[in-house]
Design an enzyme around this catalytic site. Structure first.
Site, PDB file in Angstrom:
ATOM      1  N   SER A 156       0.823  -1.217   0.000  1.00  0.00           N
ATOM      2  CA  SER A 156       0.000   0.000   0.000  1.00  0.00           C
ATOM      3  C   SER A 156       0.849   1.254   0.000  1.00  0.00           C
ATOM      4  CB  SER A 156      -0.860   0.038   1.265  1.00  0.00           C
ATOM      5  OG  SER A 156      -1.732  -1.041   1.277  1.00  0.00           O
ATOM      6  N   HIS A 164      -0.450  -2.042  -7.601  1.00  0.00           N
ATOM      7  CA  HIS A 164      -1.240  -1.746  -6.396  1.00  0.00           C
ATOM      8  C   HIS A 164      -2.743  -1.724  -6.678  1.00  0.00           C
ATOM      9  CE1 HIS A 164      -2.638   1.235  -3.179  1.00  0.00           C
ATOM     10  NE2 HIS A 164      -2.543   0.047  -2.634  1.00  0.00           N
ATOM     11  N   GLU A 184      -2.660   0.743  -9.686  1.00  0.00           N
ATOM     12  CA  GLU A 184      -1.485   1.588  -9.915  1.00  0.00           C
ATOM     13  C   GLU A 184      -0.276   0.719 -10.282  1.00  0.00           C
ATOM     14  OE1 GLU A 184      -2.184   5.394  -6.985  1.00  0.00           O
ATOM     15  OE2 GLU A 184      -1.857   3.461  -6.039  1.00  0.00           O
ATOM     16  N   ASN A 225      -3.487   6.459  -2.404  1.00  0.00           N
ATOM     17  CA  ASN A 225      -3.341   6.419  -0.944  1.00  0.00           C
ATOM     18  C   ASN A 225      -2.806   7.730  -0.371  1.00  0.00           C
ATOM     19  OD1 ASN A 225      -4.499   4.007  -0.372  1.00  0.00           O
ATOM     20  ND2 ASN A 225      -2.594   2.837  -0.306  1.00  0.00           N
TER      21      ASN A 225
HETATM   22  N1  3HC Z   1     -16.081  -8.381  -2.753  1.00  0.00           N
HETATM   23  C1  3HC Z   1     -16.544  -8.575  -3.990  1.00  0.00           C
HETATM   24  N2  3HC Z   1     -17.510  -7.824  -4.546  1.00  0.00           N
HETATM   25  C2  3HC Z   1     -18.043  -6.842  -3.799  1.00  0.00           C
HETATM   26  C3  3HC Z   1     -17.603  -6.576  -2.492  1.00  0.00           C
HETATM   27  C4  3HC Z   1     -16.572  -7.392  -1.971  1.00  0.00           C
HETATM   28  N3  3HC Z   1     -16.073  -7.213  -0.751  1.00  0.00           N
HETATM   29  N4  3HC Z   1     -18.311  -5.529  -2.007  1.00  0.00           N
HETATM   30  C5  3HC Z   1     -19.152  -5.143  -2.982  1.00  0.00           C
HETATM   31  N5  3HC Z   1     -18.996  -5.935  -4.058  1.00  0.00           N
HETATM   32  C6  3HC Z   1     -19.703  -5.827  -5.339  1.00  0.00           C
HETATM   33  C7  3HC Z   1     -21.178  -6.163  -5.228  1.00  0.00           C
HETATM   34  O1  3HC Z   1     -21.389  -7.536  -5.414  1.00  0.00           O
HETATM   35  C8  3HC Z   1     -21.749  -5.350  -6.372  1.00  0.00           C
HETATM   36  O2  3HC Z   1     -21.503  -6.004  -7.602  1.00  0.00           O
HETATM   37  P1  3HC Z   1     -22.512  -5.843  -8.851  1.00  0.00           P
HETATM   38  O3  3HC Z   1     -22.872  -4.409  -8.961  1.00  0.00           O
HETATM   39  O4  3HC Z   1     -21.733  -6.336 -10.032  1.00  0.00           O
HETATM   40  O5  3HC Z   1     -23.665  -6.684  -8.506  1.00  0.00           O
HETATM   41  C9  3HC Z   1     -20.878  -4.079  -6.396  1.00  0.00           C
HETATM   42  O6  3HC Z   1     -19.655  -4.452  -5.726  1.00  0.00           O
HETATM   43  C10 3HC Z   1     -21.530  -2.938  -5.658  1.00  0.00           C
HETATM   44  O7  3HC Z   1     -21.798  -3.379  -4.334  1.00  0.00           O
HETATM   45  P2  3HC Z   1     -23.056  -2.937  -3.476  1.00  0.00           P
HETATM   46  O8  3HC Z   1     -24.195  -2.613  -4.409  1.00  0.00           O
HETATM   47  O9  3HC Z   1     -23.291  -3.975  -2.429  1.00  0.00           O
HETATM   48  O10 3HC Z   1     -22.562  -1.688  -2.659  1.00  0.00           O
HETATM   49  P3  3HC Z   1     -21.996  -0.317  -3.147  1.00  0.00           P
HETATM   50  O11 3HC Z   1     -22.622   0.142  -4.427  1.00  0.00           O
HETATM   51  O12 3HC Z   1     -22.052   0.524  -1.948  1.00  0.00           O
HETATM   52  O13 3HC Z   1     -20.453  -0.632  -3.496  1.00  0.00           O
HETATM   53  C11 3HC Z   1     -18.226  -0.624  -2.818  1.00  0.00           C
HETATM   54  C12 3HC Z   1     -19.604  -1.200  -2.560  1.00  0.00           C
HETATM   55  C13 3HC Z   1     -17.736  -1.021  -4.215  1.00  0.00           C
HETATM   56  C14 3HC Z   1     -17.283  -1.221  -1.778  1.00  0.00           C
HETATM   57  C15 3HC Z   1     -18.326   0.943  -2.716  1.00  0.00           C
HETATM   58  O14 3HC Z   1     -18.898   1.277  -1.473  1.00  0.00           O
HETATM   59  C16 3HC Z   1     -17.018   1.642  -2.832  1.00  0.00           C
HETATM   60  O15 3HC Z   1     -16.526   1.910  -3.936  1.00  0.00           O
HETATM   61  N6  3HC Z   1     -16.406   1.974  -1.677  1.00  0.00           N
HETATM   62  C17 3HC Z   1     -15.112   2.650  -1.629  1.00  0.00           C
HETATM   63  C18 3HC Z   1     -14.012   1.635  -1.754  1.00  0.00           C
HETATM   64  C19 3HC Z   1     -12.667   2.277  -1.772  1.00  0.00           C
HETATM   65  O16 3HC Z   1     -12.500   3.474  -1.656  1.00  0.00           O
HETATM   66  N7  3HC Z   1     -11.645   1.446  -1.905  1.00  0.00           N
HETATM   67  C20 3HC Z   1     -10.288   1.880  -1.861  1.00  0.00           C
HETATM   68  C21 3HC Z   1      -9.766   1.641  -0.493  1.00  0.00           C
HETATM   69  S1  3HC Z   1      -8.087   2.098  -0.353  1.00  0.00           S
HETATM   70  C22 3HC Z   1      -7.254   0.727  -0.750  1.00  0.00           C
HETATM   71  O17 3HC Z   1      -7.772  -0.316  -0.962  1.00  0.00           O
HETATM   72  C23 3HC Z   1      -5.785   0.902  -0.835  1.00  0.00           C
HETATM   73  C24 3HC Z   1      -5.029  -0.069   0.016  1.00  0.00           C
HETATM   74  O18 3HC Z   1      -3.655   0.099  -0.251  1.00  0.00           O
HETATM   75  C25 3HC Z   1      -5.233   0.113   1.492  1.00  0.00           C
END
Ligand code: 3HC
Length: 288
Positions: A123, A144, A156, A195
């Site tokens: 990360s 990433h 990334e 990040n």
């Molecule tokens: N695993 C697999 N699929 C998932 C999932 C998971 N954990 N969570 C959600 N999904 C899928 C659902 O099945 C759904 O798929 P579909 O539309 O094809 O049927 C789709 O994602 C949308 O899910 P939901 O309708 O249940 O919920 P949301 O529309 O609220 O989306 C989310 C969920 C995609 C997690 C959205 O809330 C989001 O984009 N959140 C922000 C995530 C983010 O910012 N991530 C970056 C974090 S930083 C990082 O990772 C960096 C690292 O270095 C720390």
């Protein structure tokens, strides 16, 4: 098949990110091996993968045939040397600790095919901090992903001064082949683009809570309803893991020594209590 074509992928580390990175590669046509040193983590993966694929089929997002093919391409292997032996691309997704990553890369360098690319999903650590543990620094780079890696559309690729153009290009092509959008950084900076943006938001969010201005819920409402972010910073930390958020800050503070990089006390307390978020049932919110 030419050595220039990535066909076989190995992911090392079967936690939240590693298993999703691996299954995503299998769904997109790669023979994929997933390995981990912890048998109890590996033991849970097959059930998780088949349930995920069944869910996609039930939602009409994947045909049964494609789900079956993906599952047949997805191999869970407990021995590292067996898992990496045919890989053209190895993606490390283990704990965010530099010394452990370096020792893994030293092992991977000995075990992997000479042409294999060794990528880290770290990360925050740029790959120049790891590449010199290998004899193939030109084939080492950051790749990433974002959580949830099966869903998020950006990956990334960070090219260090040691990374060859060919390696970076192959990684960019790999990301495109997953139907994701690459962000190609041609110069290293720790934590990369996304990040760094997120870190600024987390820092301010924890400042507001630590100093009693607002609760995590109120900050999340501000982010989600005031800025249109899909998840507020506290809900997001619970999803990604407070352990990850804490270790990133701890390492950064150790590297720079700058007071502004010291992990906030409230985050440290959560980490010490083992309240890592969704994965432990409690983080900023309670999931039990
Ligand atoms: N695993 C697999 N699929 C998932 C999932 C998971 N954990 N969570 C959600 N999904 C899928 C659902 O099945 C759904 O798929 P579909 O539309 O094809 O049927 C789709 O994602 C949308 O899910 P939901 O309708 O249940 O919920 P949301 O529309 O609220 O989306 C989310 C969920 C995609 C997690 C959205 O809330 C989001 O984009 N959140 C922000 C995530 C983010 O910012 N991530 C970056 C974090 S930083 C990082 O990772 C960096 C690292 O270095 C720390």
């Amino acid at each position: 098949m030419s050595k220039d074509v990535i066909q076989n992928v190995c992911v090392v580390g079967a936690g939240t990110m590693g298993r999703q990175i691996a299954l995503n590669a299998a769904i997109n046509g790669y023979n994929t091996a997933l390995t981990d040193t912890m048998p109890e983590i590996l033991a849970a993966v097959a059930k998780w993968a088949s349930e995920y694929l069944a869910g996609r089929v039930a939602k009409g997002k994947l045909t049964q045939g494609l789900a079956d093919t993906a599952m047949s391409r997805f191999k869970i292997i407990d021995r590292l040397e067996e898992a990496v032996k045919d890989a053209d691309l190895i993606i490390e997704a283990i704990v965010e600790k530099l010394d452990i990553k370096r020792s893994l890369f030293e092992q991977l360098d000995r075990l992997a095919l000479p042409h294999a690319i060794l990528a880290t999903n770290s990360s925050s650590f740029v790959s120049s901090r790891i590449a010199d543990a290998t004899k193939r620094p030109d084939q080492v780079a950051n790749l990433h992903y974002f959580n949830p890696a099966l869903v998020m559309e950006v990956v990334e690729v960070v090219q260090g001064a040691h990374t060859s153009e060919k390696t970076a290009e192959k990684l960019v092509e790999f990301v495109e082949s997953l139907n994701k959008t690459p962000i190609w950084l041609k110069k290293e900076i720790d934590s990369f683009v996304v990040n760094r943006l997120l870190g600024a938001i987390y820092k301010e969010a924890m400042f507001l809570v630590e100093n009693g201005y607002a609760s995590p819920r109120e900050v999340d409402i501000g982010s989600e309803k005031g800025l249109g972010h899909p998840m507020g910073p506290f809900r997001l930390m619970d999803l990604v893991g407070l352990d990850v958020a804490y270790l990133i800050r701890k390492e950064r503070f150790a590297t720079t020594g700058l007071e502004e990089h010291r992990p906030p006390k409230i985050l440290e307390e959560k980490y010490m209590k083992g309240e890592y978020g969704k994965k432990t049932g409690k983080g900023w919110y309670d999931y039990n």
